[in-house]
Write an enzyme that holds these catalytic residues in place. Structure first.
Site, short mmCIF file in Angstrom:
data_model
loop_
_atom_site.label_atom_id
_atom_site.label_comp_id
_atom_site.label_asym_id
_atom_site.label_seq_id
_atom_site.Cartn_x
_atom_site.Cartn_y
_atom_site.Cartn_z
N ASP A 127 0.88 -1.17 0.00
CA ASP A 127 0.00 0.00 0.00
C ASP A 127 0.91 1.22 0.00
O ASP A 127 1.38 1.65 1.05
CB ASP A 127 -0.89 -0.02 1.25
CG ASP A 127 -1.91 1.11 1.23
OD1 ASP A 127 -2.23 1.61 0.14
OD2 ASP A 127 -2.38 1.49 2.32
N GLU A 166 -2.27 -1.64 -5.50
CA GLU A 166 -3.62 -1.22 -5.91
C GLU A 166 -3.55 -0.34 -7.15
O GLU A 166 -2.67 0.53 -7.26
CB GLU A 166 -4.30 -0.44 -4.77
CG GLU A 166 -5.76 -0.13 -5.06
CD GLU A 166 -6.43 0.67 -3.95
OE1 GLU A 166 -6.10 0.46 -2.77
OE2 GLU A 166 -7.27 1.53 -4.28
N ASP A 218 -2.97 0.68 6.75
CA ASP A 218 -2.12 0.41 5.58
C ASP A 218 -1.68 -1.06 5.55
O ASP A 218 -1.51 -1.65 4.49
CB ASP A 218 -0.87 1.28 5.58
CG ASP A 218 -1.17 2.72 5.98
OD1 ASP A 218 -1.03 3.58 5.12
OD2 ASP A 218 -1.58 2.96 7.13
#
Lengths: 171, 171
Positions: B7, B69, B142
């Site tokens: 992340d 992501e 996170d």
């Protein structure tokens, strides 16, 4: 002092390395161009290609400072990610080459190059062409932008006072 | 297969390395945590710190795949630049370690972890906690996000069909 302006991007990353002669204070172009990566390749591979090309560029040019635009994302949300990724790779490469980094906003670059913080793009390009005594406006625009960043940094000393005024800082 | 979810962020970069047992198909946490860099340092220095920590992490864990992501910047324009820069450094590090890269959207991760593409964040976190048999929800968020990315990739095979349906792709 060699100053390397970088206009980061994944498809096209513009660069312009400039210096200033000690005697006459004239600007000189050391190198300018674009690093491109094929859109057909996956992003991670393209970042590695960019990294390798920038590595080579910094090895060749040995710039003292890398100058990059301080960007605020408002309009171009679509390209924000790849510009950020390319900028991260460029800054990392600078640090790993022991090259200092400076950042200026677009308005600061315009002010430094044309004397006017809201100058249109064409005026900045024309001024870059004139200051570097180039036969024509550098193409693509990424190259002119990168050269403008370099000129901005070299000229910074002389307009530092005015910038401080713009920002309301003590002089 | 070791899957390292990342992340990306400059202040806090979450990571979570997971695998799945061959016999029971259970998920296992190999390592999880955050890499932080001090906001007092200049961005280029922080990118170099992140790079160095990720280098070490990939040396230690030897993941087969890094999962990140796929972000679309709409809401968080303020942090877009530093997320992009951190993501660029992470992807570069993966490529240079010969580690494959996979990307999923937030909706895909939610679908993979909870079976529901619009699941609230709390539900994803609860499911991550349960699938990895952790005593409590991983903190900071996170870390949970990074673990969810890893689980998403490991579970991808089983929901690939459903994803294709969501996207209207031929199966």
């Amino acid at each position: 002092m060699f100053v390397l302006g970088i206009d980061p991007g994944l498809s096209r990353c513009g660069y312009g390395c400039v210096t200033r002669t000690q005697a006459a204070g004239e600007y000189r172009t050391i190198a300018a161009g674009v690093v491109t990566t094929p859109p057909s390749e996956p992003v991670p591979t393209r970042l590695a290609m960019l990294r390798s090309d920038l590595d080579e560029l910094l090895d060749d040019l040995q710039p003292d400072v890398m100058v990059i635009e301080r960007i605020f994302f408002r309009s171009n949300a679509r390209t924000a990610m790849s510009v950020g990724q390319a900028s991260g790779v460029a800054l990392l490469t600078a640090v790993e080459h022991g090259c200092r980094v400076a950042e200026y906003t677009a308005a600061e670059v315009k002010l430094a190059v044309t004397g006017y913080g809201s100058a249109p793009k064409e005026q900045v390009q024309a001024m870059v062409t004139r200051l570097l005594r180039l036969g024509e406006v550098p193409r693509p625009a990424d190259v002119a932008d990168a050269l403008a960043l370099g000129i901005c940094h070299l000229g910074a000393a002389s307009w530092e006072q005015e910038r401080a005024m713009m920002r309301g800082l003590p002089r």
